[in-house]
Design a protein around this motif. Structure first.
Motif, PDB file in Angstrom:
ATOM      1  N   ASP A 160       9.466  11.696  -3.746  1.00  0.00           N
ATOM      2  CA  ASP A 160       8.365  12.222  -4.557  1.00  0.00           C
ATOM      3  C   ASP A 160       7.072  11.441  -4.352  1.00  0.00           C
ATOM      4  O   ASP A 160       5.974  11.994  -4.488  1.00  0.00           O
ATOM      5  N   SER A 161       7.194  10.142  -4.036  1.00  0.00           N
ATOM      6  CA  SER A 161       5.999   9.317  -3.877  1.00  0.00           C
ATOM      7  C   SER A 161       5.674   9.035  -2.419  1.00  0.00           C
ATOM      8  O   SER A 161       4.862   8.159  -2.113  1.00  0.00           O
ATOM      9  N   GLY A 162       6.310   9.772  -1.505  1.00  0.00           N
ATOM     10  CA  GLY A 162       6.063   9.559  -0.085  1.00  0.00           C
ATOM     11  C   GLY A 162       7.349   9.154   0.616  1.00  0.00           C
ATOM     12  O   GLY A 162       8.444   9.267   0.064  1.00  0.00           O
ATOM     13  N   PRO A 182       0.147   2.632  -9.055  1.00  0.00           N
ATOM     14  CA  PRO A 182      -0.823   3.726  -8.871  1.00  0.00           C
ATOM     15  C   PRO A 182      -0.912   4.188  -7.422  1.00  0.00           C
ATOM     16  O   PRO A 182      -1.084   3.382  -6.502  1.00  0.00           O
ATOM     17  N   LYS A 183      -0.781   5.481  -7.218  1.00  0.00           N
ATOM     18  CA  LYS A 183      -0.775   6.048  -5.874  1.00  0.00           C
ATOM     19  C   LYS A 183      -2.082   5.771  -5.140  1.00  0.00           C
ATOM     20  O   LYS A 183      -2.086   5.445  -3.946  1.00  0.00           O
ATOM     21  N   GLU A 203      12.027   2.480  -6.822  1.00  0.00           N
ATOM     22  CA  GLU A 203      11.597   2.906  -8.154  1.00  0.00           C
ATOM     23  C   GLU A 203      10.425   2.064  -8.639  1.00  0.00           C
ATOM     24  O   GLU A 203       9.481   2.581  -9.262  1.00  0.00           O
ATOM     25  N   CYS A 204      10.465   0.769  -8.353  1.00  0.00           N
ATOM     26  CA  CYS A 204       9.356  -0.109  -8.753  1.00  0.00           C
ATOM     27  C   CYS A 204       8.059   0.279  -8.046  1.00  0.00           C
ATOM     28  O   CYS A 204       6.994   0.388  -8.673  1.00  0.00           O
ATOM     29  N   ILE A 205       8.139   0.483  -6.734  1.00  0.00           N
ATOM     30  CA  ILE A 205       6.939   0.842  -5.974  1.00  0.00           C
ATOM     31  C   ILE A 205       6.376   2.173  -6.465  1.00  0.00           C
ATOM     32  O   ILE A 205       5.159   2.361  -6.564  1.00  0.00           O
ATOM     33  N   ALA A 206       7.266   3.121  -6.808  1.00  0.00           N
ATOM     34  CA  ALA A 206       6.823   4.452  -7.240  1.00  0.00           C
ATOM     35  C   ALA A 206       6.044   4.393  -8.556  1.00  0.00           C
ATOM     36  O   ALA A 206       5.284   5.317  -8.857  1.00  0.00           O
ATOM     37  N   PHE A 207       6.212   3.328  -9.342  1.00  0.00           N
ATOM     38  CA  PHE A 207       5.493   3.201 -10.608  1.00  0.00           C
ATOM     39  C   PHE A 207       4.057   2.692 -10.420  1.00  0.00           C
ATOM     40  O   PHE A 207       3.254   2.758 -11.350  1.00  0.00           O
ATOM     41  N   CYS A 219       5.944   3.109   9.559  1.00  0.00           N
ATOM     42  CA  CYS A 219       5.492   4.433   9.137  1.00  0.00           C
ATOM     43  C   CYS A 219       4.930   4.322   7.718  1.00  0.00           C
ATOM     44  O   CYS A 219       4.935   3.248   7.115  1.00  0.00           O
ATOM     45  N   GLU A 220       4.421   5.403   7.207  1.00  0.00           N
ATOM     46  CA  GLU A 220       3.921   5.429   5.826  1.00  0.00           C
ATOM     47  C   GLU A 220       5.067   5.144   4.864  1.00  0.00           C
ATOM     48  O   GLU A 220       6.192   5.604   5.070  1.00  0.00           O
ATOM     49  N   TRP A 221       4.804   4.353   3.806  1.00  0.00           N
ATOM     50  CA  TRP A 221       5.830   4.005   2.820  1.00  0.00           C
ATOM     51  C   TRP A 221       5.224   4.102   1.424  1.00  0.00           C
ATOM     52  O   TRP A 221       4.334   3.347   1.086  1.00  0.00           O
TER      53      TRP A 221
END
Length: 358
Positions: free
Chosen positions: A100-102, A66-67, A60-64, A231-233
């Motif tokens: 949702d964020s990858g 900026p993409k 949740e922290c990482i998802a906040f 892999c992508e995170w």
């Protein structure tokens, strides 16, 4: 195009993430969330946390963040609570799924996190353990002490797992897709039965006691890379270098010690006063049970002298909880993180003359 370092701190009560601009060396973005993962077992004085909830909070922290900046992360550094331990299976420690964020990972075939605050190893139990070949004492909440407790009280528990590490070692291992775990001397020294002079576990002592030495991580110097993301995170590219996990104490000191003659007072879930020892400092031959000072590995072969009260952050947490309760009674909603920020701002606003007078 700007490049960033992602910093992660797996704290006892909260998880913090930051993005550092590599060119300006400035923090551009940060986010913090409480883990709310405590599991308390008063029967054996255990203090554990739900590993699934801890990693959920990390995601949740990482998802906040900026993409667009996560897409340009070129390094990942991780720190966290040093003494605790989590167990997992070597090949099935997590599941990677689409979010949702990858892509993100969720724990699987892991134990709960036994934190450094765990109290199941009382003084009578610790007295039965073999004497370590180390300048540091062994205490309850330390990784090796906890394994000894399971050996005596729940031996079947250990047979379910092949790997162990701190919670931040676990994160690094999952990010790198590693079947084993590597640990820096900063974390190893905080587990007990580790000789910082030789940078080796007390293998012979532990084997003689029947200790499952296969659970001990391999050790690397602080500052080394553990590997690359498998892999992508959350949009962070695959093959991004990941540093071996560091101790939160050492990192907090490193971030604000501008001169080796500085002393640093750190107040979080515990409180420590630390200062750097001279580069030619020689470790004591054996631990002094009456000493209030411990010496922990720092960086580049140096040591920190640490006096820990182990209560400062708990006092702060109780204060925040009390204030939060009062605010709720008054019909005002304010998160714990907001209260922490306001208390810190108030402390920074106090005039130095007032502090001297106090």
């Amino acid at each position: 195009m700007a490049k960033y370092v992602l910093g992660i701190d797996m704290g006892t009560t909260s998880i913090k993430v930051v993005l550092l601009d590599l060119s300006s060396k400035a923090v551009t973005d940060s986010f913090t969330l409480p883990t709310n993962a405590d599991i308390i077992n008063n029967e054996v004085h255990a203090k554990e946390q739900d590993t699934v909830q801890v990693i959920k909070t990390l995601n949740e922290c990482i998802a906040f963040l900026p993409k667009d900046k996560l897409l340009n992360v070129s390094r990942i550094g991780v720190s966290g609570q040093m003494h605790g331990i989590v167990f997992w299976k070597s090949q099935t420690g997590c599941d990677w799924t689409d979010g949702d964020s990858g892509q993100l990972f969720r724990p699987k075939d892991t134990s709960q996190l036994i934190t450094w605050q765990d109290g199941r190893c009382n003084s009578d139990f610790l007295a039965t353990l073999p004497k370590p070949n180390s300048h540091l004492n062994v205490a309850t909440g330390y990784g090796c002490s906890t394994i000894f407790w399971y050996m005596k009280n729940r031996p079947g528990f250990l047979s379910d797992f092949m790997v162990a590490g701190t919670i931040h070692d676990y994160v690094v291992s999952m990010l790198c897709g590693s079947e084993s775990c590597v640990m820096t001397d900063q974390n190893a020294a905080s587990w007990g039965y580790f000789n910082t002079g030789t940078n080796q576990w007390n293998i012979d002592i532990l084997k003689e006691a029947g200790f499952p030495v296969h659970l001990l991580p391999g050790c690397v110097p602080s500052g080394c890379l553990a590997g690359q993301t498998c892999c992508e995170w959350h949009g962070i590219p695959a093959n991004t270098p990941v540093g071996a996990a560091l101790g939160d104490l050492q990192c907090s000191v490193y971030s604000c010690m501008t001169d080796r003659t500085d002393a640093v007072l750190n107040i979080s879930t515990s409180a420590q006063l630390s200062y750097a020892m001279p580069l030619d400092f020689t470790l004591p031959n054996c631990p002094d049970p009456n000493s209030t000072i411990s010496y922990f590995p720092y960086f580049n072969g140096s040591y920190l002298a640490v006096a820990a009260s182990l209560n400062g952050g708990n006092v702060m947490a109780n204060l925040v909880g009390m204030l939060s309760g009062w605010m709720n009674e008054l019909g005002v909603e304010l998160s714990d993180s907001s209260l922490y920020e306001k208390l810190i701002k108030c402390a920074l606003a106090v005039d130095s003359s007032d502090l001297r007078a106090t």
